[in-house]
Motif scaffolding. Structure first.
Motif, PDB file in Angstrom:
ATOM      1  N   GLU A  24      -1.743 -13.559  -0.506  1.00 38.48           N
ATOM      2  CA  GLU A  24      -2.948 -13.779   0.306  1.00 38.48           C
ATOM      3  C   GLU A  24      -2.638 -14.569   1.581  1.00 38.48           C
ATOM      4  O   GLU A  24      -3.417 -15.429   2.009  1.00 38.48           O
ATOM      5  CB  GLU A  24      -4.035 -14.493  -0.503  1.00 38.48           C
ATOM      6  CG  GLU A  24      -4.620 -13.678  -1.631  1.00 38.48           C
ATOM      7  CD  GLU A  24      -5.519 -12.548  -1.141  1.00 38.48           C
ATOM      8  OE1 GLU A  24      -6.676 -12.801  -0.794  1.00 38.48           O
ATOM      9  OE2 GLU A  24      -5.023 -11.396  -1.094  1.00 38.48           O
TER      10      GLU A  24
ATOM     11  N   THR B 163      -8.978  -0.253  -2.087  1.00 41.92           N
ATOM     12  CA  THR B 163      -8.799  -0.356  -3.536  1.00 41.92           C
ATOM     13  C   THR B 163      -9.008   1.012  -4.171  1.00 41.92           C
ATOM     14  O   THR B 163     -10.062   1.631  -3.975  1.00 41.92           O
ATOM     15  CB  THR B 163      -9.812  -1.357  -4.134  1.00 41.92           C
ATOM     16  OG1 THR B 163      -9.602  -2.643  -3.573  1.00 41.92           O
ATOM     17  CG2 THR B 163      -9.678  -1.427  -5.648  1.00 41.92           C
TER      18      THR B 163
ATOM     19  N   LEU C 282      -2.666  -0.813  -2.255  1.00 41.24           N
ATOM     20  CA  LEU C 282      -3.921  -0.395  -1.648  1.00 41.24           C
ATOM     21  C   LEU C 282      -3.656   0.754  -0.692  1.00 41.24           C
ATOM     22  O   LEU C 282      -2.662   0.732   0.059  1.00 41.24           O
ATOM     23  CB  LEU C 282      -4.604  -1.555  -0.918  1.00 41.24           C
ATOM     24  CG  LEU C 282      -5.227  -2.608  -1.851  1.00 41.24           C
ATOM     25  CD1 LEU C 282      -4.192  -3.655  -2.253  1.00 41.24           C
ATOM     26  CD2 LEU C 282      -6.432  -3.284  -1.204  1.00 41.24           C
TER      27      LEU C 282
ATOM     28  N   VAL D 119      -5.182  -7.222   2.269  1.00 38.96           N
ATOM     29  CA  VAL D 119      -4.307  -8.145   1.546  1.00 38.96           C
ATOM     30  C   VAL D 119      -3.032  -8.321   2.363  1.00 38.96           C
ATOM     31  O   VAL D 119      -2.785  -7.592   3.324  1.00 38.96           O
ATOM     32  CB  VAL D 119      -3.936  -7.601   0.137  1.00 38.96           C
ATOM     33  CG1 VAL D 119      -5.162  -7.468  -0.748  1.00 38.96           C
ATOM     34  CG2 VAL D 119      -3.182  -6.270   0.256  1.00 38.96           C
TER      35      VAL D 119
ATOM     36  N   GLN E 214     -16.111 -10.373  -8.629  1.00 39.00           N
ATOM     37  CA  GLN E 214     -14.873  -9.963  -7.966  1.00 39.00           C
ATOM     38  C   GLN E 214     -14.059  -9.067  -8.889  1.00 39.00           C
ATOM     39  O   GLN E 214     -14.083  -9.222 -10.106  1.00 39.00           O
ATOM     40  CB  GLN E 214     -14.033 -11.192  -7.590  1.00 39.00           C
ATOM     41  CG  GLN E 214     -14.749 -12.208  -6.720  1.00 39.00           C
ATOM     42  CD  GLN E 214     -14.955 -11.707  -5.301  1.00 39.00           C
ATOM     43  OE1 GLN E 214     -14.123 -11.009  -4.746  1.00 39.00           O
ATOM     44  NE2 GLN E 214     -16.079 -12.083  -4.709  1.00 39.00           N
TER      45      GLN E 214
ATOM     46  N   LYS F 143      -2.941 -10.715   5.558  1.00 41.69           N
ATOM     47  CA  LYS F 143      -4.345 -10.417   5.322  1.00 41.69           C
ATOM     48  C   LYS F 143      -5.132 -10.624   6.617  1.00 41.69           C
ATOM     49  O   LYS F 143      -4.909 -11.614   7.331  1.00 41.69           O
ATOM     50  CB  LYS F 143      -4.886 -11.329   4.218  1.00 41.69           C
ATOM     51  CG  LYS F 143      -6.305 -11.035   3.782  1.00 41.69           C
ATOM     52  CD  LYS F 143      -6.702 -11.956   2.641  1.00 41.69           C
ATOM     53  CE  LYS F 143      -8.110 -11.708   2.173  1.00 41.69           C
ATOM     54  NZ  LYS F 143      -8.489 -12.615   1.060  1.00 41.69           N
TER      55      LYS F 143
ATOM     56  N   LYS G  54     -10.132  -7.901  -9.672  1.00 42.31           N
ATOM     57  CA  LYS G  54      -8.733  -8.258  -9.436  1.00 42.31           C
ATOM     58  C   LYS G  54      -8.103  -7.271  -8.464  1.00 42.31           C
ATOM     59  O   LYS G  54      -8.305  -6.063  -8.564  1.00 42.31           O
ATOM     60  CB  LYS G  54      -7.975  -8.255 -10.771  1.00 42.31           C
ATOM     61  CG  LYS G  54      -6.513  -8.637 -10.653  1.00 42.31           C
ATOM     62  CD  LYS G  54      -5.844  -8.565 -12.029  1.00 42.31           C
ATOM     63  CE  LYS G  54      -4.350  -8.845 -11.923  1.00 42.31           C
ATOM     64  NZ  LYS G  54      -3.697  -8.734 -13.249  1.00 42.31           N
ATOM     65  N   ASP G  55      -7.317  -7.797  -7.521  1.00 45.54           N
ATOM     66  CA  ASP G  55      -6.714  -6.940  -6.503  1.00 45.54           C
ATOM     67  C   ASP G  55      -5.763  -5.923  -7.114  1.00 45.54           C
ATOM     68  O   ASP G  55      -5.061  -6.205  -8.097  1.00 45.54           O
ATOM     69  CB  ASP G  55      -5.957  -7.776  -5.475  1.00 45.54           C
ATOM     70  CG  ASP G  55      -6.895  -8.518  -4.538  1.00 45.54           C
ATOM     71  OD1 ASP G  55      -8.089  -8.194  -4.514  1.00 45.54           O
ATOM     72  OD2 ASP G  55      -6.426  -9.437  -3.841  1.00 45.54           O
TER      73      ASP G  55
ATOM     74  N   LYS H  20     -12.232  -4.649  -2.233  1.00 45.12           N
ATOM     75  CA  LYS H  20     -11.542  -4.590  -0.952  1.00 45.12           C
ATOM     76  C   LYS H  20     -11.365  -3.133  -0.528  1.00 45.12           C
ATOM     77  O   LYS H  20     -11.096  -2.256  -1.347  1.00 45.12           O
ATOM     78  CB  LYS H  20     -10.193  -5.301  -1.048  1.00 45.12           C
ATOM     79  CG  LYS H  20     -10.367  -6.812  -1.163  1.00 45.12           C
ATOM     80  CD  LYS H  20      -9.057  -7.561  -1.271  1.00 45.12           C
ATOM     81  CE  LYS H  20      -9.316  -9.075  -1.306  1.00 45.12           C
ATOM     82  NZ  LYS H  20      -8.103  -9.845  -1.587  1.00 45.12           N
TER      83      LYS H  20
ATOM     84  N   ASN I 239       0.871  -4.854  -2.362  1.00 48.81           N
ATOM     85  CA  ASN I 239       0.296  -6.200  -2.386  1.00 48.81           C
ATOM     86  C   ASN I 239       1.337  -7.211  -2.866  1.00 48.81           C
ATOM     87  O   ASN I 239       1.946  -7.023  -3.923  1.00 48.81           O
ATOM     88  CB  ASN I 239      -0.918  -6.189  -3.332  1.00 48.81           C
ATOM     89  CG  ASN I 239      -1.769  -7.423  -3.232  1.00 48.81           C
ATOM     90  OD1 ASN I 239      -1.398  -8.409  -2.602  1.00 48.81           O
ATOM     91  ND2 ASN I 239      -2.937  -7.380  -3.861  1.00 48.81           N
TER      92      ASN I 239
ATOM     93  N   PHE J 122       0.390 -10.331  -3.350  1.00 47.58           N
ATOM     94  CA  PHE J 122      -0.477 -11.280  -4.072  1.00 47.58           C
ATOM     95  C   PHE J 122      -0.342 -12.724  -3.555  1.00 47.58           C
ATOM     96  O   PHE J 122      -0.689 -13.658  -4.247  1.00 47.58           O
ATOM     97  CB  PHE J 122      -0.207 -11.226  -5.574  1.00 47.58           C
ATOM     98  CG  PHE J 122      -0.608  -9.917  -6.199  1.00 47.58           C
ATOM     99  CD1 PHE J 122      -1.931  -9.680  -6.539  1.00 47.58           C
ATOM    100  CD2 PHE J 122       0.342  -8.926  -6.421  1.00 47.58           C
ATOM    101  CE1 PHE J 122      -2.306  -8.459  -7.106  1.00 47.58           C
ATOM    102  CE2 PHE J 122      -0.027  -7.702  -6.980  1.00 47.58           C
ATOM    103  CZ  PHE J 122      -1.352  -7.468  -7.330  1.00 47.58           C
TER     104      PHE J 122
ATOM    105  N   SER K 262     -13.752  -5.830   3.048  1.00 51.97           N
ATOM    106  CA  SER K 262     -14.305  -5.685   1.706  1.00 51.97           C
ATOM    107  C   SER K 262     -15.796  -5.422   1.818  1.00 51.97           C
ATOM    108  O   SER K 262     -16.394  -5.621   2.879  1.00 51.97           O
ATOM    109  CB  SER K 262     -14.059  -6.942   0.859  1.00 51.97           C
ATOM    110  OG  SER K 262     -14.834  -8.027   1.324  1.00 51.97           O
TER     111      SER K 262
END
Length: 427
Positions: free
Chosen positions: A98, A297, A26, A69, A19, A50, A21-22, A294, A94, A96, A275
């Motif tokens: 979620e 990104t 975006l 997100v 993964q 999201k 990190k977001d 995602k 974002n 963050f 994603s």
């Protein structure tokens, strides 16, 4: 004639999917498929969750877009894709958190074929093998009967191993996606294709095959462009489709493994396409691997997270043969992005065509690529369709084999743009 080219997959083939990190912001393009951009369903300043629908499919070949997100819509404006083409884009800041939009989980076994197609359409799934054709339209058969579903796990582009990683690490989900699709198609046989260099995946699939009696594996030679739809049909079923005939007209449908995995996510888990798996590789990359990123990104965010720099390097989005040069590193990964490759910059010495005919020999579509370059260079664009430029799949086999380094792909891509301009002018 198909070619044997260096695969360069050893650096990433056995790497687990990781993964990233977001990103704090975006940039989600509203055009991520063949056809028309989706229409925004949210406004600047609006909070989004999201998986929330943020772009509604608009006319014909279009697809829904969803929030990858939760956060706030900062702007809706034109913004460049990786190749520099500006398209309508949503900027999502974002938060963050979620925070997910509520969704109802169904037992897909209880759904009708039309309901399954509806969920695929709703999830905004497009072909992830490169074509980016809306998948729900591909499954709308208009009375055609499908006898063979070909699951494309060939991944013949050098460097790319994201499909390999998917098949190895998400085998069960992939097989469930195949069962979901076949409830719609009712195919008599399902063929998963693998290249010879990936035949160890046979052992990975083996435990799942007794529960899937319609599925068989077929090992194909390590050739390029083995993964093209028409080339795959010929390799598996032994016949060559006429250029004016769709695969479904002969009872065949081809899907990339990434697309099928997204169908599983959409129908079994009600997760839209937000994603995808990509490969990071290339001689100038200090890190190699397969990653889940995602949609939206920024490419630059992935580079920063992995302490990589684009300065002095050539960046390619996708594979080295059919991918696109990254002109704008702050552009985003989209639904059709299969990889990011970093190469050193080098000067290519271009020479005149020597009429060797190699480009004709390797063309999988039996075209004459040297004529496209000649016509484009001389400005006689109206002749391009005489040589059936629209049938070119842009596999780049012609330019790869050319001893004079003639810019064949550039003339092909620019030539297609000229054809569209001429057609628009006539209308």
């Amino acid at each position: 004639m198909r070619m044997h080219i260096f695969s360069m997959k050893g650096m990433t083939k056995k790497e687990k999917i990781r993964q990233i990190k977001d990103a704090p912001v975006l940039y989600v393009p509203l055009l991520q498929q063949i056809g028309q951009a989706a229409l925004p369903t949210v406004s600047v300043g609006e909070k989004v969750k999201k998986y929330q629908l943020i772009g509604q499919a608009h006319k014909g070949l279009s697809a829904n877009i969803h929030a990858p997100v939760s956060g706030v819509v900062q702007a809706i404006e034109d913004y460049p894709l990786a190749d520099g083409t500006a398209v309508p884009t949503l900027f999502i800041k974002n938060d963050f958190k979620e925070t997910e939009e509520e969704r109802t989980i169904f037992r897909w076994e209880e759904l009708s074929p039309d309901e399954i197609i509806g969920l695929i359409r709703e999830a905004g799934i497009v072909g992830e093998g490169g074509a980016q054709f809306p998948t729900s339209l591909k499954y709308t058969l208009d009375g055609k009967r499908i006898h063979t579903l070909i699951v494309n796990g060939t991944e013949c582009e050098p460097y790319l191993t994201a499909d390999y990683a998917l098949m190895e690490q998400h085998t069960g989900e992939l097989l469930e996606g195949i069962r979901i699709i076949n409830k719609v198609l009712q195919a008599e046989q399902i063929v998963i294709t693998l290249e010879e260099q990936n035949k160890e995946l046979v052992k990975v699939f083996a435990p799942f095959l007794p529960e899937n009696p319609l599925v068989r594996l077929q090992i194909l030679p390590n050739e390029y462009p083995q993964g093209g739809e028409l080339q795959l049909i010929q390799s598996v079923l032994g016949f060559e489709l006429p250029r004016n005939q769709l695969p479904r007209d002969r009872g065949v449908l081809v899907n990339n493994v990434g697309t099928i995995y997204s169908v599983y996510q959409a129908v079994a888990r009600r997760i839209p396409l937000v994603s995808r798996f990509i490969t990071l590789s290339g001689e100038e990359s200090l890190h190699y691997g397969n990653y889940e990123v995602k949609v939206g990104t920024p490419i630059s965010h992935l580079l920063e997270e992995l302490h990589l720099s684009a300065e002095g390097k050539i960046l390619v989005l996708g594979g080295p043969m059919m991918g696109k040069f990254v002109e704008y590193p702050d552009a985003s990964f989209v639904k059709g992005s299969s990889g990011l490759l970093l190469f050193r910059k080098q000067v290519v010495e271009r020479q005149n065509c020597i009429s060797c005919g190699y480009c004709v020999e390797v063309c999988p579509m039996h075209l004459m690529p040297m004529k496209f370059e000649e016509i484009y260079r001389t400005g006689k664009f109206f002749k391009l369709e005489k040589y059936q430029l629209s049938n070119c799949i842009e596999c780049a086999a012609c330019e790869y084999i050319c001893p004079s380094n003639v810019p064949l792909i550039q003339s092909i891509k620019e030539g297609k743009k000229k054809i569209k301009e001429l057609a628009h002018a006539i209308r």
